[in-house]
Design an enzyme around this catalytic site. Sequence first.
Site, PDB file in Angstrom:
ATOM      1  N   LYS A  88      -0.923   0.736   6.847  1.00 17.09           N
ATOM      2  CA  LYS A  88       0.102   1.753   7.125  1.00 17.09           C
ATOM      3  C   LYS A  88      -0.344   3.095   6.575  1.00 17.09           C
ATOM      4  O   LYS A  88      -0.732   3.199   5.409  1.00 17.09           O
ATOM      5  CB  LYS A  88       1.433   1.337   6.476  1.00 17.09           C
ATOM      6  CG  LYS A  88       2.574   2.323   6.738  1.00 17.09           C
ATOM      7  CD  LYS A  88       3.894   1.778   6.262  1.00 17.09           C
ATOM      8  CE  LYS A  88       4.261   2.177   4.857  1.00 17.09           C
ATOM      9  NZ  LYS A  88       4.538   3.609   4.672  1.00 17.09           N
TER      10      LYS A  88
ATOM     11  N   ASP B 153       3.492   5.691   9.824  1.00 20.52           N
ATOM     12  CA  ASP B 153       4.881   5.710   9.314  1.00 20.52           C
ATOM     13  C   ASP B 153       5.276   7.146   8.967  1.00 20.52           C
ATOM     14  O   ASP B 153       5.341   7.517   7.799  1.00 20.52           O
ATOM     15  CB  ASP B 153       4.963   4.789   8.082  1.00 20.52           C
ATOM     16  CG  ASP B 153       6.367   4.669   7.529  1.00 20.52           C
ATOM     17  OD1 ASP B 153       7.330   4.935   8.266  1.00 20.52           O
ATOM     18  OD2 ASP B 153       6.490   4.302   6.340  1.00 20.52           O
TER      19      ASP B 153
ATOM     20  N   LYS C  13       8.174   8.566  10.091  1.00 18.37           N
ATOM     21  CA  LYS C  13       9.653   8.655  10.021  1.00 18.37           C
ATOM     22  C   LYS C  13      10.141   9.968  10.638  1.00 18.37           C
ATOM     23  O   LYS C  13      10.828  10.770  10.002  1.00 18.37           O
ATOM     24  CB  LYS C  13      10.143   8.531   8.577  1.00 18.37           C
ATOM     25  CG  LYS C  13       9.730   7.239   7.886  1.00 18.37           C
ATOM     26  CD  LYS C  13      10.359   7.104   6.518  1.00 18.37           C
ATOM     27  CE  LYS C  13       9.896   5.880   5.784  1.00 18.37           C
ATOM     28  NZ  LYS C  13       8.475   5.941   5.339  1.00 18.37           N
TER      29      LYS C  13
ATOM     30  N   ASP D  10      14.156  14.892  13.910  1.00 23.17           N
ATOM     31  CA  ASP D  10      14.305  16.297  14.300  1.00 23.17           C
ATOM     32  C   ASP D  10      15.072  16.305  15.618  1.00 23.17           C
ATOM     33  O   ASP D  10      15.551  15.255  16.074  1.00 23.17           O
ATOM     34  CB  ASP D  10      12.901  16.935  14.430  1.00 23.17           C
ATOM     35  CG  ASP D  10      12.905  18.432  14.111  1.00 23.17           C
ATOM     36  OD1 ASP D  10      13.818  19.128  14.605  1.00 23.17           O
ATOM     37  OD2 ASP D  10      12.006  18.884  13.387  1.00 23.17           O
TER      38      ASP D  10
ATOM     39  N   THR E 114      11.441  18.099  19.684  1.00 24.98           N
ATOM     40  CA  THR E 114      10.411  18.116  18.638  1.00 24.98           C
ATOM     41  C   THR E 114       9.924  16.700  18.340  1.00 24.98           C
ATOM     42  O   THR E 114       8.717  16.467  18.180  1.00 24.98           O
ATOM     43  CB  THR E 114      10.983  18.784  17.374  1.00 24.98           C
ATOM     44  OG1 THR E 114      11.456  20.081  17.736  1.00 24.98           O
ATOM     45  CG2 THR E 114       9.946  18.908  16.284  1.00 24.98           C
TER      46      THR E 114
ATOM     47  N   THR F 204      14.963   1.385   2.113  1.00 25.49           N
ATOM     48  CA  THR F 204      15.118   0.295   1.148  1.00 25.49           C
ATOM     49  C   THR F 204      15.308   0.785  -0.287  1.00 25.49           C
ATOM     50  O   THR F 204      15.605  -0.006  -1.181  1.00 25.49           O
ATOM     51  CB  THR F 204      13.898  -0.639   1.206  1.00 25.49           C
ATOM     52  OG1 THR F 204      12.704   0.161   1.065  1.00 25.49           O
ATOM     53  CG2 THR F 204      13.846  -1.392   2.521  1.00 25.49           C
TER      54      THR F 204
ATOM     55  N   GLN G 135      12.362   0.510  -5.311  1.00 28.74           N
ATOM     56  CA  GLN G 135      12.962  -0.292  -4.245  1.00 28.74           C
ATOM     57  C   GLN G 135      14.262  -0.933  -4.742  1.00 28.74           C
ATOM     58  O   GLN G 135      14.291  -1.525  -5.820  1.00 28.74           O
ATOM     59  CB  GLN G 135      11.980  -1.383  -3.784  1.00 28.74           C
ATOM     60  CG  GLN G 135      10.696  -0.862  -3.185  1.00 28.74           C
ATOM     61  CD  GLN G 135      10.881  -0.284  -1.780  1.00 28.74           C
ATOM     62  OE1 GLN G 135      12.000  -0.219  -1.253  1.00 28.74           O
ATOM     63  NE2 GLN G 135       9.788   0.158  -1.173  1.00 28.74           N
TER      64      GLN G 135
ATOM     65  N   ARG H 290       2.629  -1.397  -3.603  1.00 28.55           N
ATOM     66  CA  ARG H 290       2.205  -1.380  -5.003  1.00 28.55           C
ATOM     67  C   ARG H 290       1.940  -2.746  -5.633  1.00 28.55           C
ATOM     68  O   ARG H 290       1.043  -2.834  -6.492  1.00 28.55           O
ATOM     69  CB  ARG H 290       3.205  -0.547  -5.816  1.00 28.55           C
ATOM     70  CG  ARG H 290       3.072   0.946  -5.503  1.00 28.55           C
ATOM     71  CD  ARG H 290       4.278   1.743  -5.951  1.00 28.55           C
ATOM     72  NE  ARG H 290       5.439   1.470  -5.107  1.00 28.55           N
ATOM     73  CZ  ARG H 290       6.612   2.057  -5.241  1.00 28.55           C
ATOM     74  NH1 ARG H 290       6.807   2.948  -6.211  1.00 28.55           N
ATOM     75  NH2 ARG H 290       7.614   1.772  -4.436  1.00 28.55           N
TER      76      ARG H 290
HETATM   77  O1  LIG Z   1      12.939   1.860   4.133  1.00 27.54           O
HETATM   78  C1  LIG Z   1      11.725   2.037   3.888  1.00 27.54           C
HETATM   79  C2  LIG Z   1      10.847   2.560   4.825  1.00 27.54           C
HETATM   80  C3  LIG Z   1       9.528   2.693   4.500  1.00 27.54           C
HETATM   81  N1  LIG Z   1       9.059   2.334   3.285  1.00 27.54           N
HETATM   82  C4  LIG Z   1       7.608   2.479   3.008  1.00 27.54           C
HETATM   83  O2  LIG Z   1       7.053   1.206   2.702  1.00 27.54           O
HETATM   84  C5  LIG Z   1       6.134   1.287   1.641  1.00 27.54           C
HETATM   85  C6  LIG Z   1       6.595   0.401   0.509  1.00 27.54           C
HETATM   86  O3  LIG Z   1       5.678   0.481  -0.545  1.00 27.54           O
HETATM   87  P1  LIG Z   1       5.878  -0.346  -1.902  1.00 27.54           P
HETATM   88  O4  LIG Z   1       4.777   0.157  -2.777  1.00 27.54           O
HETATM   89  O5  LIG Z   1       5.734  -1.794  -1.534  1.00 27.54           O
HETATM   90  O6  LIG Z   1       7.234  -0.035  -2.436  1.00 27.54           O
HETATM   91  C7  LIG Z   1       6.024   2.769   1.268  1.00 27.54           C
HETATM   92  O7  LIG Z   1       4.897   3.299   1.935  1.00 27.54           O
HETATM   93  C8  LIG Z   1       7.276   3.394   1.836  1.00 27.54           C
HETATM   94  O8  LIG Z   1       7.054   4.712   2.315  1.00 27.54           O
HETATM   95  C9  LIG Z   1       9.923   1.818   2.370  1.00 27.54           C
HETATM   96  O9  LIG Z   1       9.543   1.477   1.225  1.00 27.54           O
HETATM   97  N2  LIG Z   1      11.243   1.673   2.703  1.00 27.54           N
END
Ligand SMILES: O=c1ccn([C@@H]2O[C@H](COP(=O)(O)O)[C@@H](O)[C@H]2O)c(=O)[nH]1
Length: 243
Positions: free
Chosen positions: A38, A65, A67, A70, A74, A129, A200, A221
């Site tokens: 990603k 990703d 996201k 707009d 756009t 999340t 998270q 992570r």
């Molecule tokens: O709701 C969301 C949407 C995107 N993310 C993305 O996923 C990874 C999660 O990384 P971790 O290190 O496992 O926390 C990160 O790139 C976010 O931008 C999300 O966490 N939640």
Amino acid sequence: MRSANLAPAERIIVPLDVPTVEAAVALIDRLPQVTFWKVGLELFVSSGASVLQVLKQRHKRIFLDLKLHDIPNTVAGAAAAAARYGVDLLTVHATNGSAGLATAQTAATDAATAAGLMPPQIIAVTVLTSIDARTLAFELKVPIELPEYALNLAMLARDSGLAGAVCSPQEASQLRDVCGRDFVLVCPGVRPSWAIKGDQKRVMTPAAALAAGADYLVIGRPITAAADPVAAFERICGELELS
Ligand SMILES: O=c1ccn([C@@H]2O[C@H](COP(=O)(O)O)[C@@H](O)[C@H]2O)c(=O)[nH]1
């Protein structure tokens, strides 16, 4: 992109949340067993699209990703530009509304087709999340329960012609039941029992997330910040194979 026959390792998408393309390449080469990477805001804003070429050369699948959020014109332009890179998945926010979502999918499909590429699957971010029920209610003033809000946004994405949604694994089971087997569910907010949650809020373990109906798990992570990322990735794959 049906995910029915994928091995556990192929269901894990690892984010390249690093500040430079050099750091990204080092991670990609350290983890050759990762098939799906990603590219998110940090790397794309710092380094542009060059990492996409690196991933293409190594025959990796790419989740861009960005996201997008707009006005429809756009978002459509950005989705078309992303499609010309030949990425597999692209995110927009479901809160673009139906006009923005539908236009993004059409623009991406048209641009990819004109370039002789497979169109990306556009998936809609429902509720980040990192947001918990309290934040949704008291800061963002959303007057319905978080699972119901996430479901409504996923249904909006589906009804606007999108391929799937990004959701917490905590909502995956409900979204799977309502949106159907072919609706792609990509779940961040995944934490093995031995990893810290960090920012998270709505998390589940990898095995529980797949059992709840996720197609893909975004796990960053716990792998990339581990002392031994290869061992961390293999440990998660082992846990999924046992489940
Ligand atoms: O709701 C969301 C949407 C995107 N993310 C993305 O996923 C990874 C999660 O990384 P971790 O290190 O496992 O926390 C990160 O790139 C976010 O931008 C999300 O966490 N939640």
